[in-house]
Scaffold this motif. Structure first.
Motif, PDB file in Angstrom:
ATOM      1  N   THR A 137       0.907  -1.396   0.164  1.00 24.71           N
ATOM      2  CA  THR A 137      -0.007   0.025   0.414  1.00 24.71           C
ATOM      3  C   THR A 137       1.332   0.932  -0.234  1.00 24.71           C
ATOM      4  O   THR A 137       2.181   1.029   0.925  1.00 24.71           O
ATOM      5  N   PHE A 188       4.051  -1.128   3.892  1.00 25.09           N
ATOM      6  CA  PHE A 188       3.450   0.339   2.918  1.00 25.09           C
ATOM      7  C   PHE A 188       4.764   0.745   2.599  1.00 25.09           C
ATOM      8  O   PHE A 188       5.446   0.256   3.010  1.00 25.09           O
ATOM      9  N   LEU A 192      -1.854  -0.191   9.366  1.00 24.20           N
ATOM     10  CA  LEU A 192      -1.477  -1.064   7.877  1.00 24.20           C
ATOM     11  C   LEU A 192      -0.059  -1.774   8.822  1.00 24.20           C
ATOM     12  O   LEU A 192      -0.274  -3.350   8.264  1.00 24.20           O
ATOM     13  N   VAL A 243       0.816   5.280   1.195  1.00 24.68           N
ATOM     14  CA  VAL A 243       0.261   6.696   1.515  1.00 24.68           C
ATOM     15  C   VAL A 243       0.870   7.349   1.614  1.00 24.68           C
ATOM     16  O   VAL A 243       2.085   8.076   1.001  1.00 24.68           O
TER      17      VAL A 243
END
Length: 128
Positions: A11, A38, A31, A13
């Protein structure tokens, strides 16, 4: 959903910050706690839960991004839309306050799943 099942959901961010009062900070923490890898990216510098914040202005070449979770408002998104879509994520989460119909439609046109949702709620309800 078990944390191990989420480990493939790298992910990004967007709008990462070390300011503990910001939602991007909370999301990175959640997360991390959930075992979701991330990459924090933004215009701020610093480290976030063991990950160095990457300078968004350099538009780094990143691969295998599953999800982009947005924490920058529509007015600050314009110059990053094509870059973020170009990373070819599977989905983009427009957190509250980041909704942008132009970005939304451009991403959808490229086959990217777009959600108007809250990453924090999705994580806490096992919908991530």
């Amino acid at each position: 959903m078990e944390a191990g099942m989420m480990s493939d959901k790298l992910t990004l961010v967007v709008g990462a910050t070390t300011n503990p009062t910001r939602y991007a900070y909370f999301a990175a923490g959640r997360l991390s706690a959930a075992g979701v890898p991330f990459i924090p990216i933004g215009v701020k510098t610093g480290e976030l839960f063991g990950e160095e914040i990457i300078d968004l202005r350099t538009k780094p070449d990143l691969e295998n991004i599953h999800t982009i979770t947005l924490y920058i408002g529509p007015g600050n998104q314009v110059e990053w839309i094509d870059y973020l879509i170009g990373l070819a994520p599977k989905r983009i989460i427009f957190n509250p306050g980041t909704e942008n119909p132009v970005f939304f439609q451009k991403a959808k046109a490229k086959g990217i799943e777009v959600l108007q949702a809250c990453t924090l709620v999705m994580l806490s309800t096992d919908q991530y």
